[in-house]
Design an enzyme around this catalytic site. Structure first.
Site, PDB file in Angstrom:
ATOM      1  N   TYR A 228      13.281  -1.564  -9.535  1.00  0.00           N
ATOM      2  CA  TYR A 228      12.120  -1.122 -10.322  1.00  0.00           C
ATOM      3  C   TYR A 228      12.574  -1.087 -11.772  1.00  0.00           C
ATOM      4  CZ  TYR A 228       9.890   0.672  -6.007  1.00  0.00           C
ATOM      5  OH  TYR A 228       9.305   0.810  -4.766  1.00  0.00           O
TER       6      TYR A 228
ATOM      7  N   LYS B  83       3.625   3.991  -1.448  1.00  0.00           N
ATOM      8  CA  LYS B  83       3.128   5.057  -0.579  1.00  0.00           C
ATOM      9  C   LYS B  83       1.808   4.732   0.140  1.00  0.00           C
ATOM     10  CE  LYS B  83       6.425   7.815  -0.807  1.00  0.00           C
ATOM     11  NZ  LYS B  83       7.309   7.072   0.068  1.00  0.00           N
TER      12      LYS B  83
ATOM     13  N   HIS C 254      16.682  -0.807   4.453  1.00  0.00           N
ATOM     14  CA  HIS C 254      17.287  -0.704   3.119  1.00  0.00           C
ATOM     15  C   HIS C 254      17.841   0.706   2.916  1.00  0.00           C
ATOM     16  CE1 HIS C 254      15.777  -4.291   0.532  1.00  0.00           C
ATOM     17  NE2 HIS C 254      16.199  -4.683   1.719  1.00  0.00           N
TER      18      HIS C 254
ATOM     19  N   PRO D 245       0.718   1.585  -6.704  1.00  0.00           N
ATOM     20  CA  PRO D 245       1.728   1.087  -5.770  1.00  0.00           C
ATOM     21  C   PRO D 245       3.169   1.507  -6.074  1.00  0.00           C
ATOM     22  CG  PRO D 245       0.887  -0.695  -7.147  1.00  0.00           C
ATOM     23  CD  PRO D 245       0.044   0.500  -7.432  1.00  0.00           C
TER      24      PRO D 245
ATOM     25  N   TYR E  26      10.849   9.113  -1.635  1.00  0.00           N
ATOM     26  CA  TYR E  26      10.747   7.672  -1.391  1.00  0.00           C
ATOM     27  C   TYR E  26      10.858   7.354   0.100  1.00  0.00           C
ATOM     28  CZ  TYR E  26      11.004   2.716  -2.453  1.00  0.00           C
ATOM     29  OH  TYR E  26      10.722   1.372  -2.531  1.00  0.00           O
TER      30      TYR E  26
HETATM   31  P1  FAD Z   1      -7.563  -1.364   4.347  1.00  0.00           P
HETATM   32  O1  FAD Z   1      -6.288  -2.110   4.465  1.00  0.00           O
HETATM   33  O2  FAD Z   1      -8.354  -1.499   3.097  1.00  0.00           O
HETATM   34  O3  FAD Z   1      -8.457  -1.741   5.606  1.00  0.00           O
HETATM   35  C1  FAD Z   1      -9.810  -1.376   5.684  1.00  0.00           C
HETATM   36  C2  FAD Z   1     -10.527  -2.358   6.582  1.00  0.00           C
HETATM   37  O4  FAD Z   1     -11.892  -1.962   6.699  1.00  0.00           O
HETATM   38  C3  FAD Z   1     -10.541  -3.766   6.000  1.00  0.00           C
HETATM   39  O5  FAD Z   1     -10.078  -4.669   6.970  1.00  0.00           O
HETATM   40  C4  FAD Z   1     -11.996  -4.006   5.603  1.00  0.00           C
HETATM   41  O6  FAD Z   1     -12.388  -5.357   5.771  1.00  0.00           O
HETATM   42  C5  FAD Z   1     -12.721  -3.087   6.582  1.00  0.00           C
HETATM   43  N1  FAD Z   1     -14.037  -2.629   6.078  1.00  0.00           N
HETATM   44  C6  FAD Z   1     -14.370  -2.279   4.826  1.00  0.00           C
HETATM   45  N2  FAD Z   1     -15.660  -1.910   4.761  1.00  0.00           N
HETATM   46  C7  FAD Z   1     -16.150  -2.042   6.013  1.00  0.00           C
HETATM   47  C8  FAD Z   1     -17.415  -1.802   6.586  1.00  0.00           C
HETATM   48  N3  FAD Z   1     -18.444  -1.381   5.829  1.00  0.00           N
HETATM   49  N4  FAD Z   1     -17.591  -2.049   7.880  1.00  0.00           N
HETATM   50  C9  FAD Z   1     -16.555  -2.469   8.663  1.00  0.00           C
HETATM   51  N5  FAD Z   1     -15.319  -2.712   8.165  1.00  0.00           N
HETATM   52  C10 FAD Z   1     -15.121  -2.495   6.856  1.00  0.00           C
HETATM   53  N6  FAD Z   1       0.525  -0.272  -0.612  1.00  0.00           N
HETATM   54  C11 FAD Z   1       1.827  -0.225  -0.675  1.00  0.00           C
HETATM   55  O7  FAD Z   1       2.422   0.701  -0.105  1.00  0.00           O
HETATM   56  N7  FAD Z   1       2.511  -1.214  -1.351  1.00  0.00           N
HETATM   57  C12 FAD Z   1       1.869  -2.254  -1.964  1.00  0.00           C
HETATM   58  O8  FAD Z   1       2.499  -3.120  -2.544  1.00  0.00           O
HETATM   59  C13 FAD Z   1       0.491  -2.316  -1.932  1.00  0.00           C
HETATM   60  N8  FAD Z   1      -0.208  -3.319  -2.536  1.00  0.00           N
HETATM   61  C14 FAD Z   1      -1.573  -3.342  -2.464  1.00  0.00           C
HETATM   62  C15 FAD Z   1      -2.293  -4.348  -3.098  1.00  0.00           C
HETATM   63  C16 FAD Z   1      -3.704  -4.361  -3.056  1.00  0.00           C
HETATM   64  C17 FAD Z   1      -4.480  -5.470  -3.734  1.00  0.00           C
HETATM   65  C18 FAD Z   1      -4.375  -3.309  -2.379  1.00  0.00           C
HETATM   66  C19 FAD Z   1      -5.898  -3.277  -2.343  1.00  0.00           C
HETATM   67  C20 FAD Z   1      -3.629  -2.308  -1.736  1.00  0.00           C
HETATM   68  C21 FAD Z   1      -2.238  -2.318  -1.795  1.00  0.00           C
HETATM   69  N9  FAD Z   1      -1.478  -1.327  -1.154  1.00  0.00           N
HETATM   70  C22 FAD Z   1      -0.158  -1.294  -1.220  1.00  0.00           C
HETATM   71  C23 FAD Z   1      -2.076  -0.275  -0.401  1.00  0.00           C
HETATM   72  C24 FAD Z   1      -2.065  -0.576   1.097  1.00  0.00           C
HETATM   73  O9  FAD Z   1      -2.235  -1.946   1.328  1.00  0.00           O
HETATM   74  C25 FAD Z   1      -3.186   0.233   1.698  1.00  0.00           C
HETATM   75  O10 FAD Z   1      -2.866   1.612   1.499  1.00  0.00           O
HETATM   76  C26 FAD Z   1      -3.435  -0.047   3.173  1.00  0.00           C
HETATM   77  O11 FAD Z   1      -3.962  -1.347   3.336  1.00  0.00           O
HETATM   78  C27 FAD Z   1      -4.436   0.969   3.720  1.00  0.00           C
HETATM   79  O12 FAD Z   1      -4.851   0.579   4.978  1.00  0.00           O
HETATM   80  P2  FAD Z   1      -6.318   0.955   5.491  1.00  0.00           P
HETATM   81  O13 FAD Z   1      -6.376   0.414   6.870  1.00  0.00           O
HETATM   82  O14 FAD Z   1      -6.544   2.408   5.281  1.00  0.00           O
HETATM   83  O15 FAD Z   1      -7.313   0.207   4.529  1.00  0.00           O
HETATM   84  C1  DHB Z   2       6.419  -3.452  -2.580  1.00  0.00           C
HETATM   85  C2  DHB Z   2       5.356  -2.882  -3.171  1.00  0.00           C
HETATM   86  C3  DHB Z   2       5.501  -1.670  -3.817  1.00  0.00           C
HETATM   87  O1  DHB Z   2       4.463  -1.074  -4.390  1.00  0.00           O
HETATM   88  C4  DHB Z   2       6.708  -1.040  -3.861  1.00  0.00           C
HETATM   89  O2  DHB Z   2       6.817   0.148  -4.510  1.00  0.00           O
HETATM   90  C5  DHB Z   2       7.783  -1.598  -3.235  1.00  0.00           C
HETATM   91  C6  DHB Z   2       7.631  -2.821  -2.597  1.00  0.00           C
HETATM   92  C7  DHB Z   2       6.261  -4.778  -1.914  1.00  0.00           C
HETATM   93  O3  DHB Z   2       5.151  -5.309  -1.904  1.00  0.00           O
HETATM   94  O4  DHB Z   2       7.252  -5.292  -1.407  1.00  0.00           O
END
Ligand code: FAD
Ligand code: DHB
Length: 389
Positions: A200, A296, A72, A292, A384
């Protein structure tokens, strides 16, 4: 069991770190609480900064992203009076990539399987020991047995609710937090996107975001009160609310259909410092959460992995500890800048209950400033598309 780096958590942070370390000849074992299907079904992030795209390519998982991801060149920010186009390409020469977190984790699991990495799913009672000794170990329960994993380093990639952060003594941690008084209700639907770039939108009915995964799969969000549950939101109610929050010209092109996923995420800013405690390193959501707005979360997890994989390779293969000593400070500089950006985007684009008319004027004038100043647009675009690693 024995390995060089024990990785707690098999989400995007843990998988990407493991893949980059394995490629450099560093051994890892991943301990994941959930099943693989559960990890792969979590609909979360959708937008990758180009730095994250490059890092995924370096990890050897760029092929499907190259054909199925959608670059994009810009996005739109609107309120009811103005529609501002942020042209990333013209302002920064760079783009972002639309490629969902589910696809990123699918590709990483496939690559890790090829690499033969041990990934244990369904682990319970993970506990980390001897972080201040030259060797550490992790104990856990798996398939009904108590197990022990000896290691040199532990990467805490276990998300906001994981055990890693809490293993650092409370008096050694500083936590910074802002909880926002609303959440985002998100839906996925097999319908064509309302626009070819993200919108947005700050409307009098609250915030909405029109995003997508591909040309026939949309990801749309609306700001909702924290007290709402998914059951409060029928598909019809969602479409009605979404269409009145986006610009009327876009709403006239809106195609509705059944939702295939619907969830509510609360909005929070959170940082825990430092990211290192002895042999333990926190990565991604285990150390920080952003609201969100501005996409980031996953991208910050990727930049943490970038700094940490280099540091661990130097420590394990080269015997140099400079990188691991500097990891926390290096990663935190970038984390705080993304915190600021996400907070600013959230403040600019949402309505806060009980706010006064001054707050509304501030939001309007921020958007007006973006419309009138190329410098302001460039600043937003630089943040961004992602600040340099
Ligand atoms: P996570 O994805 O949380 O992975 C952590 C892993 O550790 C999980 O698989 C979990 O099961 C495992 N775990 C937890 N505790 C334990 C334990 N005690 N022992 C072993 N394993 C364990 N970011 C964006 O940029 N855009 C978005 O639209 C967006 N939407 C989101 C919506 C939701 C509901 C959430 C919660 C987050 C969202 N995020 C979004 C943020 C983004 O998804 C996260 O920043 C990203 O998933 C981070 O990755 P991670 O691997 O650090 O953590
Ligand atoms: C999406 C999520 C976001 O938080 C954002 O800023 C842009 C896109 C998405 O899920 O596509």
């Amino acid at each position: 069991m024995k390995t060089q780096v024990a990785i707690i958590g098999g989400g995007p942070s843990g998988l990407l770190l493991s893949q980059l370390l394995n490629k450099a000849g560093v051994e890892t074992v991943i301990l994941e609480r959930s099943t693989r299907d559960h990890v792969l079904s979590r609909i979360r992030a959708g937008i990758l900064e180009w730095g994250a795209v490059d890092l995924l390519r370096e990890a050897g998982v760029g092929d499907r992203m190259a054909t199925e991801g959608i670059p994009h060149d810009g996005c739109y920010l609107t309120d009811e009076d103005l529609m501002v186009h942020i042209d990333f390409r013209e302002l920064t020469g760079k783009q972002v990539m639309v490629y969902g977190q589910t696809e990123v984790t699918t590709d990483l699991y496939a690559a890790q399987d090829k690499m033969g990495t041990q990934i244990l799913h369904g682990v319970e009672n993970v506990s980390i020991h001897d972080l201040d000794q030259s060797q550490s170990y992790v104990t856990f329960r798996h398939e009904g047995e108590e197990k022990r994993l000896d290691c040199l380093f532990v990467a805490g990639c276990d998300g906001f609710h994981g055990v890693s952060r809490k293993t650092i003594p409370e008096e050694k941690r500083s936590e910074f937090e802002r909880v926002y008084p609303f959440g985002w209700l998100g839906i996925l639907s097999h319908t064509p996107p309302v626009h070819d770039e993200l919108i947005y939108s700050n409307s009098r009915h609250g915030f909405a975001l029109a995003s997508m995964r591909n040309e026939n799969l949309v990801r749309y969000y609306v700001q909702v009160p924290l007290t709402d549950t998914v059951d409060d939101w029928s598909d019809d109610r969602f479409w009605h609310e979404f269409s009145r929050r986006i610009p009327s010209e876009a709403a006239s092109r809106l195609v509705t259909g059944p939702s295939i996923e619907k969830s509510i995420a609360p909005l929070r800013s959170f940082v825990s410092e430092p990211l290192r405690w002895g042999n333990l390193f926190l990565v991604g959501d285990a150390a920080h959460i952003v609201p969100p707005t501005g996409a980031k979360g996953l991208n910050l997890a990727a930049s943490d992995v970038f700094y940490l994989h280099q540091a661990l390779i130097d420590a394990v293969k080269g015997g140099s500890t400079t990188g691991v000593e500097e990891y926390s400070a290096r990663a935190l500089q970038r984390i705080w800048k993304a915190m600021r950006f996400s907070w600013q985007m959230t403040t600019m684009l949402h309505r806060f209950d009980g706010e006064d008319s001054f707050a509304e004027q501030m939001r309007k004038s921020t958007l007006r400033h973006l419309a009138d100043s190329e410098t302001a647009r460039r600043d937003l675009a630089e943040n961004y598309i992602g600040l340099p690693y």
